[in-house]
Motif scaffolding. Sequence first.
Motif, PDB file in Angstrom:
ATOM      1  N   ALA A 294       0.832  -1.200   0.000  1.00 10.79           N
ATOM      2  CA  ALA A 294       0.000   0.000   0.000  1.00 10.79           C
ATOM      3  C   ALA A 294       0.869   1.253   0.000  1.00 10.79           C
ATOM      4  O   ALA A 294       0.547   2.241  -0.682  1.00 10.79           O
ATOM      5  CB  ALA A 294      -0.924  -0.007   1.220  1.00 10.79           C
ATOM      6  N   GLU A 295       1.959   1.236   0.754  1.00  8.47           N
ATOM      7  CA  GLU A 295       2.853   2.392   0.760  1.00  8.47           C
ATOM      8  C   GLU A 295       3.450   2.613  -0.619  1.00  8.47           C
ATOM      9  O   GLU A 295       3.480   3.744  -1.127  1.00  8.47           O
ATOM     10  CB  GLU A 295       3.970   2.203   1.786  1.00  8.47           C
ATOM     11  CG  GLU A 295       4.951   3.370   1.816  1.00  8.47           C
ATOM     12  CD  GLU A 295       6.095   3.150   2.782  1.00  8.47           C
ATOM     13  OE1 GLU A 295       6.061   3.726   3.887  1.00  8.47           O
ATOM     14  OE2 GLU A 295       7.043   2.397   2.421  1.00  8.47           O
ATOM     15  N   ALA A 296       3.953   1.532  -1.245  1.00 10.19           N
ATOM     16  CA  ALA A 296       4.551   1.655  -2.571  1.00 10.19           C
ATOM     17  C   ALA A 296       3.523   2.160  -3.585  1.00 10.19           C
ATOM     18  O   ALA A 296       3.817   3.034  -4.419  1.00 10.19           O
ATOM     19  CB  ALA A 296       5.133   0.312  -3.012  1.00 10.19           C
ATOM     20  N   ALA A 297       2.297   1.641  -3.520  1.00 12.69           N
ATOM     21  CA  ALA A 297       1.265   2.063  -4.465  1.00 12.69           C
ATOM     22  C   ALA A 297       0.903   3.529  -4.269  1.00 12.69           C
ATOM     23  O   ALA A 297       0.695   4.276  -5.237  1.00 12.69           O
ATOM     24  CB  ALA A 297       0.022   1.193  -4.299  1.00 12.69           C
ATOM     25  N   SER A 298       0.836   3.967  -3.023  1.00 17.10           N
ATOM     26  CA  SER A 298       0.485   5.353  -2.735  1.00 17.10           C
ATOM     27  C   SER A 298       1.543   6.318  -3.248  1.00 17.10           C
ATOM     28  O   SER A 298       1.227   7.365  -3.818  1.00 17.10           O
ATOM     29  CB  SER A 298       0.302   5.525  -1.223  1.00 17.10           C
ATOM     30  OG  SER A 298       0.121   6.878  -0.889  1.00 17.10           O
ATOM     31  N   VAL A 299       2.813   5.954  -3.067  1.00 17.02           N
ATOM     32  CA  VAL A 299       3.904   6.850  -3.458  1.00 17.02           C
ATOM     33  C   VAL A 299       4.127   6.825  -4.964  1.00 17.02           C
ATOM     34  O   VAL A 299       4.332   7.863  -5.599  1.00 17.02           O
ATOM     35  CB  VAL A 299       5.201   6.466  -2.710  1.00 17.02           C
ATOM     36  CG1 VAL A 299       6.404   7.222  -3.273  1.00 17.02           C
ATOM     37  CG2 VAL A 299       5.050   6.724  -1.214  1.00 17.02           C
ATOM     38  N   LEU A 300       4.085   5.631  -5.548  1.00 17.14           N
ATOM     39  CA  LEU A 300       4.501   5.488  -6.946  1.00 17.14           C
ATOM     40  C   LEU A 300       3.351   5.596  -7.935  1.00 17.14           C
ATOM     41  O   LEU A 300       3.567   5.982  -9.089  1.00 17.14           O
ATOM     42  CB  LEU A 300       5.209   4.147  -7.128  1.00 17.14           C
ATOM     43  CG  LEU A 300       6.451   3.940  -6.264  1.00 17.14           C
ATOM     44  CD1 LEU A 300       7.026   2.544  -6.467  1.00 17.14           C
ATOM     45  CD2 LEU A 300       7.508   4.997  -6.559  1.00 17.14           C
ATOM     46  N   ALA A 301       2.141   5.221  -7.523  1.00 26.28           N
ATOM     47  CA  ALA A 301       0.973   5.281  -8.407  1.00 26.28           C
ATOM     48  C   ALA A 301       1.239   4.642  -9.766  1.00 26.28           C
ATOM     49  O   ALA A 301       0.852   5.159 -10.815  1.00 26.28           O
ATOM     50  CB  ALA A 301       0.538   6.738  -8.596  1.00 26.28           C
ATOM     51  N   GLY A 302       1.943   3.489  -9.732  1.00 25.46           N
ATOM     52  CA  GLY A 302       2.172   2.724 -10.947  1.00 25.46           C
ATOM     53  C   GLY A 302       3.404   3.095 -11.742  1.00 25.46           C
ATOM     54  O   GLY A 302       3.756   2.391 -12.693  1.00 25.46           O
ATOM     55  N   ASP A 311      13.347   8.154   0.307  1.00 24.99           N
ATOM     56  CA  ASP A 311      12.917   8.763   1.569  1.00 24.99           C
ATOM     57  C   ASP A 311      11.401   8.798   1.722  1.00 24.99           C
ATOM     58  O   ASP A 311      10.897   9.108   2.814  1.00 24.99           O
ATOM     59  CB  ASP A 311      13.477  10.181   1.674  1.00 24.99           C
ATOM     60  CG  ASP A 311      14.992  10.213   1.811  1.00 24.99           C
ATOM     61  OD1 ASP A 311      15.555   9.198   2.283  1.00 24.99           O
ATOM     62  OD2 ASP A 311      15.608  11.221   1.439  1.00 24.99           O
ATOM     63  N   LEU A 312      10.688   8.508   0.634  1.00 23.37           N
ATOM     64  CA  LEU A 312       9.225   8.512   0.689  1.00 23.37           C
ATOM     65  C   LEU A 312       8.653   7.129   0.981  1.00 23.37           C
ATOM     66  O   LEU A 312       7.427   6.964   1.004  1.00 23.37           O
ATOM     67  CB  LEU A 312       8.663   9.018  -0.649  1.00 23.37           C
ATOM     68  CG  LEU A 312       9.155  10.399  -1.114  1.00 23.37           C
ATOM     69  CD1 LEU A 312       8.557  10.735  -2.479  1.00 23.37           C
ATOM     70  CD2 LEU A 312       8.798  11.472  -0.088  1.00 23.37           C
ATOM     71  N   LEU A 313       9.521   6.145   1.193  1.00 28.53           N
ATOM     72  CA  LEU A 313       9.094   4.765   1.431  1.00 28.53           C
ATOM     73  C   LEU A 313       9.632   4.274   2.773  1.00 28.53           C
ATOM     74  O   LEU A 313      10.389   3.297   2.859  1.00 28.53           O
ATOM     75  CB  LEU A 313       9.591   3.871   0.283  1.00 28.53           C
ATOM     76  CG  LEU A 313       9.032   4.211  -1.109  1.00 28.53           C
ATOM     77  CD1 LEU A 313       9.829   3.511  -2.199  1.00 28.53           C
ATOM     78  CD2 LEU A 313       7.550   3.825  -1.194  1.00 28.53           C
ATOM     79  N   PRO A 314       9.225   4.922   3.879  1.00 28.49           N
ATOM     80  CA  PRO A 314       9.802   4.569   5.191  1.00 28.49           C
ATOM     81  C   PRO A 314       9.431   3.172   5.662  1.00 28.49           C
ATOM     82  O   PRO A 314      10.244   2.517   6.336  1.00 28.49           O
ATOM     83  CB  PRO A 314       9.247   5.636   6.125  1.00 28.49           C
ATOM     84  CG  PRO A 314       8.007   6.131   5.450  1.00 28.49           C
ATOM     85  CD  PRO A 314       8.296   6.061   3.979  1.00 28.49           C
ATOM     86  N   TYR A 315       8.217   2.694   5.346  1.00 27.73           N
ATOM     87  CA  TYR A 315       7.873   1.359   5.828  1.00 27.73           C
ATOM     88  C   TYR A 315       8.674   0.287   5.094  1.00 27.73           C
ATOM     89  O   TYR A 315       9.137  -0.674   5.712  1.00 27.73           O
ATOM     90  CB  TYR A 315       6.371   1.083   5.693  1.00 27.73           C
ATOM     91  CG  TYR A 315       5.982  -0.203   6.407  1.00 27.73           C
ATOM     92  CD1 TYR A 315       5.950  -0.254   7.797  1.00 27.73           C
ATOM     93  CD2 TYR A 315       5.686  -1.363   5.697  1.00 27.73           C
ATOM     94  CE1 TYR A 315       5.630  -1.427   8.469  1.00 27.73           C
ATOM     95  CE2 TYR A 315       5.354  -2.541   6.357  1.00 27.73           C
ATOM     96  CZ  TYR A 315       5.336  -2.568   7.744  1.00 27.73           C
ATOM     97  OH  TYR A 315       5.040  -3.734   8.404  1.00 27.73           O
ATOM     98  N   ALA A 417       9.849  -2.393  -3.962  1.00 26.20           N
ATOM     99  CA  ALA A 417       8.649  -1.643  -4.346  1.00 26.20           C
ATOM    100  C   ALA A 417       8.110  -2.106  -5.692  1.00 26.20           C
ATOM    101  O   ALA A 417       6.889  -2.261  -5.869  1.00 26.20           O
ATOM    102  CB  ALA A 417       8.971  -0.145  -4.394  1.00 26.20           C
ATOM    103  N   MET A 418       8.998  -2.362  -6.651  1.00 28.84           N
ATOM    104  CA  MET A 418       8.549  -2.807  -7.969  1.00 28.84           C
ATOM    105  C   MET A 418       7.937  -4.209  -7.919  1.00 28.84           C
ATOM    106  O   MET A 418       6.918  -4.480  -8.546  1.00 28.84           O
ATOM    107  CB  MET A 418       9.720  -2.776  -8.952  1.00 28.84           C
ATOM    108  CG  MET A 418      10.186  -1.362  -9.291  1.00 28.84           C
ATOM    109  SD  MET A 418      11.596  -1.338 -10.436  1.00 28.84           S
ATOM    110  CE  MET A 418      10.799  -1.914 -11.961  1.00 28.84           C
ATOM    111  N   ILE A 419       8.558  -5.108  -7.156  1.00 27.07           N
ATOM    112  CA  ILE A 419       8.050  -6.483  -7.062  1.00 27.07           C
ATOM    113  C   ILE A 419       6.677  -6.499  -6.398  1.00 27.07           C
ATOM    114  O   ILE A 419       5.730  -7.146  -6.884  1.00 27.07           O
ATOM    115  CB  ILE A 419       9.051  -7.360  -6.294  1.00 27.07           C
ATOM    116  CG1 ILE A 419      10.348  -7.523  -7.102  1.00 27.07           C
ATOM    117  CG2 ILE A 419       8.443  -8.733  -5.986  1.00 27.07           C
ATOM    118  CD1 ILE A 419      11.510  -8.074  -6.294  1.00 27.07           C
ATOM    119  N   LEU A 420       6.541  -5.776  -5.286  1.00 28.84           N
ATOM    120  CA  LEU A 420       5.256  -5.765  -4.577  1.00 28.84           C
ATOM    121  C   LEU A 420       4.168  -5.069  -5.383  1.00 28.84           C
ATOM    122  O   LEU A 420       2.984  -5.340  -5.190  1.00 28.84           O
ATOM    123  CB  LEU A 420       5.426  -5.078  -3.217  1.00 28.84           C
ATOM    124  CG  LEU A 420       6.301  -5.811  -2.205  1.00 28.84           C
ATOM    125  CD1 LEU A 420       6.446  -4.984  -0.933  1.00 28.84           C
ATOM    126  CD2 LEU A 420       5.748  -7.192  -1.874  1.00 28.84           C
ATOM    127  N   GLY A 421       4.557  -4.180  -6.288  1.00 27.95           N
ATOM    128  CA  GLY A 421       3.572  -3.543  -7.145  1.00 27.95           C
ATOM    129  C   GLY A 421       2.947  -4.483  -8.149  1.00 27.95           C
ATOM    130  O   GLY A 421       1.848  -4.230  -8.645  1.00 27.95           O
TER     131      GLY A 421
END
Length: 454
Positions: A294-302, A311-315, A417-421
């Motif tokens: 959810a964090e990766a999706a929120s920050v990256l939006a695809g 720094d925007l992916l602290p979790y 982040a890419m894998i979990l996306g």
Amino acid sequence: MTTTAARVPGPAGLPLLGSMLDLKRDSLGTFLAARREHGDVVRLTAGPPGLRAELYAVFSAEGAQQVLATDAANFRKDNAFYQEVRESFGNGLLTSQDADYLRQRRLVQPLFTRRRVDGYADAVTTETASMLAAWRGAPSRTVDVVGEMTGLTLRAVARILFGTDVESAVAVVERCFPVIGDYVLRRGYSPVNVPRDWPTPGNRRAAAATDELYAVCDRIIEKRRAEGDAANGDDLLTLLAAAHSEEDGSFDAAEIRDQVLIFLLAGHETTATSLGFALHLLARHPEQQERARAEAASVLAGRVPGAADLDLLPYLTKVLKETMRLYPAGPVIGRRAVAATEIGGHTVPAGADVLVAPWVTHRHPRYWEEPERFDPERFTPERDKERPRYAWFPFGGGPRACIGQHFSMLESVLALAMILGEYELTAKDETVPVDTGITLRAAGPARCVLRPVS
């Protein structure tokens, strides 16, 4: 009150072999038991009479800080293991000492500033995208995540080092590194070794692998140096060839090869361990996996992540830090004492082989509640401040701390982040045995079932 070296506590072991069989069968378990039963400074003996070695293990955060940082000049990389690594992989940053190390560090440091390392993000995301494309086309949706991450990190670091020559290097490294690594490990922990130039089968296999590895590096280096300014590249090899200062001069071809080999060794196996076990832990903990996604999706939006997203992916960063607590790529760090030194109320004698063990300190109940539990929230800024500095030290510490730690975190977070996306993961193997090579490695599969994210 300071005790004498003879009174440093430790397991009695067997009458003839001491703790040799326990260390050979399960060194990490032996160290955990030693701390639990004997405390934070432990003396272990191993080997038959006449060839018996003594090892002083230091398990507290305060002791680790003393060995690696405050008294670092008194604890050198002079042990047999580092000598074997040096002879096989060269006298690069990992193994060099004294004036050699200081000169190399000064020449290499500008290539590992945060700004420079951030420029390597494209290589990481390019290779991750290529791996994900291969997964999408594979007939099976079950992958060994540690094995897959080993391939990914090798290709990423080879691309960063060699640029357009990545393909010619990767196949040789994949073929030769395991042979050389096992050879180094076997000799580094053996009480007696035959000379390397004796024509034994093991020596010949290792020599052939070393010659092949050196040859591909030398060929690419020669090409870069011949191109000179015309190369105009920003891969790490071109930058190493161009590194120069009035005080330190430049690297010659052999020195460049030594640095390249050490970067290949330290730059892919360690990050592969962190990434592979992070995926496996998330596959076993769906709530934490979904929060990371959810964090990766929120920050990256695809979109494809970049260095500015770190720094925007602290979790995701906490997930990686907790993974490195449970599975530190360097589970044991060895040194040799120059002079007798008091650590934790005990005297470690001059000339002693000394180790600090992230594997044990990262599980020390004094610093970590329920230490075997996976809990990324241990790494909030508030909880970080409550612990001693060296309760967590997966990158070593002090003046010999890993120069590539920012790159490792950047690579790991972006790839994760890419894998979990793209995929949800479910663990097929609930537990993954480990053993110690030059770095920590999985001793069995870490299979996960992939399900595309809808």
